[in-house]
Design a protein around this motif. Structure first.
Motif, PDB file in Angstrom:
ATOM      1  N   LEU A 452       0.844  -1.193   0.000  1.00 31.60           N
ATOM      2  CA  LEU A 452       0.000   0.000   0.000  1.00 31.60           C
ATOM      3  C   LEU A 452       0.883   1.249   0.000  1.00 31.60           C
ATOM      4  O   LEU A 452       1.748   1.403   0.870  1.00 31.60           O
ATOM      5  N   HIS A 453       0.674   2.107  -1.000  1.00 30.18           N
ATOM      6  CA  HIS A 453       1.351   3.417  -1.039  1.00 30.18           C
ATOM      7  C   HIS A 453       0.266   4.468  -0.871  1.00 30.18           C
ATOM      8  O   HIS A 453      -0.386   4.859  -1.838  1.00 30.18           O
ATOM      9  N   ARG A 454       0.034   4.885   0.370  1.00 29.23           N
ATOM     10  CA  ARG A 454      -1.156   5.689   0.622  1.00 29.23           C
ATOM     11  C   ARG A 454      -1.064   7.094   0.039  1.00 29.23           C
ATOM     12  O   ARG A 454      -2.049   7.610  -0.470  1.00 29.23           O
ATOM     13  N   GLY A 455       0.118   7.684   0.122  1.00 21.86           N
ATOM     14  CA  GLY A 455       0.279   9.033  -0.420  1.00 21.86           C
ATOM     15  C   GLY A 455      -0.111   9.106  -1.888  1.00 21.86           C
ATOM     16  O   GLY A 455      -0.722  10.073  -2.341  1.00 21.86           O
ATOM     17  N   GLU A 456       0.214   8.080  -2.632  1.00 19.84           N
ATOM     18  CA  GLU A 456      -0.109   8.047  -4.057  1.00 19.84           C
ATOM     19  C   GLU A 456      -1.505   7.502  -4.315  1.00 19.84           C
ATOM     20  O   GLU A 456      -1.980   7.533  -5.451  1.00 19.84           O
ATOM     21  N   GLY A 457      -2.133   6.940  -3.279  1.00 22.36           N
ATOM     22  CA  GLY A 457      -3.429   6.300  -3.463  1.00 22.36           C
ATOM     23  C   GLY A 457      -3.343   5.055  -4.327  1.00 22.36           C
ATOM     24  O   GLY A 457      -4.232   4.756  -5.111  1.00 22.36           O
TER      25      GLY A 457
END
Ligand code: ADP
Ligand code: ZN
Ligand code: ZN
Length: 727
Positions: A452-457
């Motif tokens: 999961l790369h949350r900043g990039e969604g």
């Protein structure tokens, strides 16, 4: 008269050399072996290297139908005698087609049909006396170039210091303000004196010098911060004073501007720096200058070991245990091992420096082949850091960190010091899972969870690069309760920013520091010393000297403890020691906290009680007991294909034929740990021999034959001798 026949190695993945008639447009060089020629190949043309000449056709070869080579590119071999011989040795040892080996050794610009004379390394110096007329206005690009040239600089350095300077350089040269000179003809500058050597350093330098001009491998076994670089510098100065050339290899991440500056200032002569950021022409120019004996110090990463050194006096390999010395595709050589082979061929000493010697190197010490030189304590005022294991079993974690660890981070940062938080996993969380039904996000093309790369969604696969939008609900049960499981660097950055809003929290991983210059700029800033928390991957573990860094935290040692690779323990021990080595390098004492659920693990216990040396002794005994490398010679045959049967057919036949060779045992086919990547199934064989020569002989006669198998055409396969990763 018919022209002589040339046997030519071409950069193609084929095991034979090709015969051509010599070009007739120009006379043949006096010694054509090693010279580049342009030859017709297929419908185009290629640059090849002459490996043999048959002047009169005595070999009875059939000349009918042979094509004629088009042109000579060189009048003499660019490789030089020793490198040429060593490359033949390397070809047989790592079992790779000769044409590709010869091409790999050449800098990219020389793999094309470019004459060597067209490639020159330039440097710039302020003209003296400067001509009359108005000087460029202060602050302009031209003025900044002149300012940077207060000492003469090679072109690449000038471009680093004054980005965009190329636009005005020509003008400045035309106006007579700046002189253009060959790079390695720059005048010497007075070398800056270093600190006086301590007794252990002195002893090490004396031993290296005492080897005289003879081959002797040394292992400079010195704890982090013990002043190994000072030992290299003293030995290098001795060698160049005697008119010799020196080659210094450093790991990919270690070639920082600070490191380059240190060598330049302390040696006072122009240094040929070979790194991936160079333009092809500059790289080739440095390589050629070394081949002519002009560049006296060559400093570079892995491929710099393929530089010709006609006047060699010393080879240095810094951080010899570093994995970046092994090429992981194509010609899979080890620059560290090749350094020792070249030193022997050149008859010069070679110094392998590290705080955490590889077990291969230690086995060579124990066998008496390498001489160990120790630097047991840190140089200068710094003391060894205090290392503590934090048992995660008894404590409730708060956002991935034990409360005591959170407190320590806050305490050190609030005191104005720097803290390093190491986690070998980029992204926000290693898994995204459904709270209700247990679904979790997997890559469709690989057998692995997506990160999961949350900043990039985004969800990203770290193996094939696939990315997809973050789902809002569980694709399996439509629940909205999707939870991020585990902690990556992105999440830790968020956690620590919330904990310490007043302190800069900086993340260092491939996502935040895509370019080498961004990485270097960050460290430039940290060297200034202000408080900061650094969160990052193994990019942080290496070579940096940050005197105000007093606390290092290893968030999760367990992933390394669980590795299925027999080298897993060695790698973890090296990493822990290197990360620890970042703390307490200045006058303030250092502290290291290692989080684990296995505080009783024998590796950790030995490492803490006896240090890396104690760990390595035990690990080496285990390797010997199980006849694992370095007590056996290993190679891997890897294959991948869309369908399993293709892999089974190839690896099955490979196993059956290799097993017939004397002294060889074969394991497999075994599925790779990541059994499917980017839609390809992956498996391998492990080929073992008690005797290294038996292994080389077996593979050397097998590979060219296997290449022609119909089974080989339906898979992508490769051979890896002395593999670093065996899963
Ligand atoms: P290593 O390469 O072993 O990690 P370095 O050579 O980078 O260590 O040295 C670590 C630090 O100690 C550097 O700041 C260096 O200037 C300093 N240092 C090295 N040798 C000495 C010495 N003999 N006296 C004082 N300081 C030293
Ligand atoms: Zn669900
Ligand atoms: Zn994938």
């Amino acid at each position: 008269m018919t022209p002589p026949l040339l046997r030519i190695a071409l950069p193609v993945p084929l095991w034979q050399a090709f015969d051509y008639l010599a070009p007739t447009e120009a006379p043949m060089p006096a010694d054509p072996v090693g010279c580049r020629v342009v030859v017709p190949f297929g419908r185009g043309s290629r640059v090849g290297v002459v490996v043999a000449v048959d002047e009169d056709g005595a070999a009875g070869s059939d000349r009918d139908g042979l094509r004629q080579a088009e042109a000579w590119l060189d009048r003499a071999s660019l490789y030089g005698e020793e490198l040429w011989r060593t490359l033949h040795w390397a070809q047989a040892y790592w079992v790779h087609p000769l044409g590709e080996v010869m091409a790999t050794a050449l800098p990219v610009a020389l793999r094309d049909a470019r004459p060597a004379e067209s490639i020159a390394a330039r440097a710039y110096a302020r003209a003296a006396p400067s001509p009359d007329g108005p000087a460029p206005r202060a602050g302009t690009l031209k003025a900044r170039v002149l300012e940077a040239l207060s000492t003469p600089l090679p072109e690449s350095d000038l471009k680093d210091r004054v980005p965009g300077c190329a636009r005005v350089l020509r003008d400045l040269v035309d106006a007579g303000l700046v002189d253009e000179v060959p790079a390695f003809a720059l005048p010497e500058r007075p070398a800056i004196e270093g600190p006086p050597l301590n007794p252990a350093q002195r002893e090490a330098v004396d031993a290296i010098i005492a080897a005289g001009g003879r081959f002797q491998p040394f292992v400079l076994d010195g704890v982090t911060g013990s002043g190994k670089t000072e030992v290299y510098l003293a030995a290098i100065r001795h060698a160049i004073a005697a008119g010799h050339q020196v080659l210094v290899l450093v790991p990919e991440i270690g070639l920082t501007p600070q490191a380059i500056r240190r060598y330049r200032e302390r040696l006072g002569i122009p240094i040929a720096v070979l790194h991936s950021g160079l333009a092809d022409g500059e790289r080739a120019a440095a390589w050629l200058a070394a081949g002519r004996g002009e560049a006296r110090v060559v400093l570079g990463t892995r491929s710099a070991i393929l530089t010709p050194l006609p006047r060699a006096g010393l080879i240095v390999v810094d951080e010899e245990h570093d994995a970046s010395y092994k090429q992981q595709d194509g010609f899979r050589y080890s620059a560290r091992d090749l350094a020792v082979v070249r030193a022997r061929a050149l008859g010069v000493p070679v110094v392998l420096g590290t705080a955490t010697p590889s077990l291969e190197t230690l086995a060579n010490v124990e066998a008496g082949r390498y001489q160990r030189l120790r630097l047991p304590t840190r140089a200068g005022p710094a003391r060894r850091p205090v290392i503590e294991v934090v048992d995660l079993n008894r404590r409730r974690l708060v956002e991935g960190l034990a409360p005591a660890v959170r407190d320590a981070i806050a305490e050190h940062a609030r005191r104005g010091e720097q803290v390093l938080v190491f986690r070998n996993r980029r992204g926000f969380a290693p898994r995204l899972a459904c709270h209700d039904c247990g679904w979790h996000a997997e890559c469709t093309r690989c057998d692995t969870a997506m990160t999961l790369h949350r900043g990039e969604g985004l969800l990203r696969c770290h193996h094939c690069g696939a990315a997809r939008r973050l789902p809002r609900e569980c694709p399996s049960c439509r629940s909205a309760e999707l939870v991020a499981e585990g902690y990556g660097t992105e999440r830790l950055e968020e956690v620590l920013t919330a904990l310490l809003p007043e302190v800069p929290v900086l993340r260092v991983d491939r996502d935040t520091t895509r370019t080498k210059s961004a990485f270097d700029a960050l460290f430039e800033r940290l060297e200034a010393g202000g408080p900061a928390v650094l969160v990052g991957t193994q990019m942080l573990a290496k070579g940096h000297d940050l005197p105000n860094l007093t606390l290092a935290v290893v968030v999760d040692a367990d992933a390394g403890l669980a590795s299925p690779d027999f080298r897993g323990a060695e790698r973890l021990a090296q990493l822990l020691v290197q990360v620890s080595g970042r703390a307490g390098r200045g006058v303030k004492p250092g502290r290291v906290l290692i989080q684990t659920r296995q505080p009783e693990h024998p590796l950790l216990k030995t490492l803490l009680a006896e240090g890396y040396g104690g760990f390595a002794r035990e690990a080496l005994a285990i390797r010997q007991g199980h006849a694992l490398p370095p007590f056996a010679a290993w190679a891997m045959v890897r294959a991948e294909a869309r369908e399993d049967p293709a892999i089974e057919a190839f690896l099955g036949r490979a196993r059956d034929t290799l097993r017939e060779a004397p002294g060889i045992t074969v394991q497999g086919p075994l599925p790779a740990q990541l059994a499917r990547r980017a839609g390809y199934r992956r498996a391998h064989l492990i080929v073992e021999a008690g005797d290294r020569r038996a292994l080389n002989a077996a593979l050397g006669s097998w590979a060219p034959v296997a290449h022609a198998w119909p089974e080989a055409r339906r898979v992508r396969w490769s051979l890896d001798v002395d593999p670093l990763e065996v899963v």
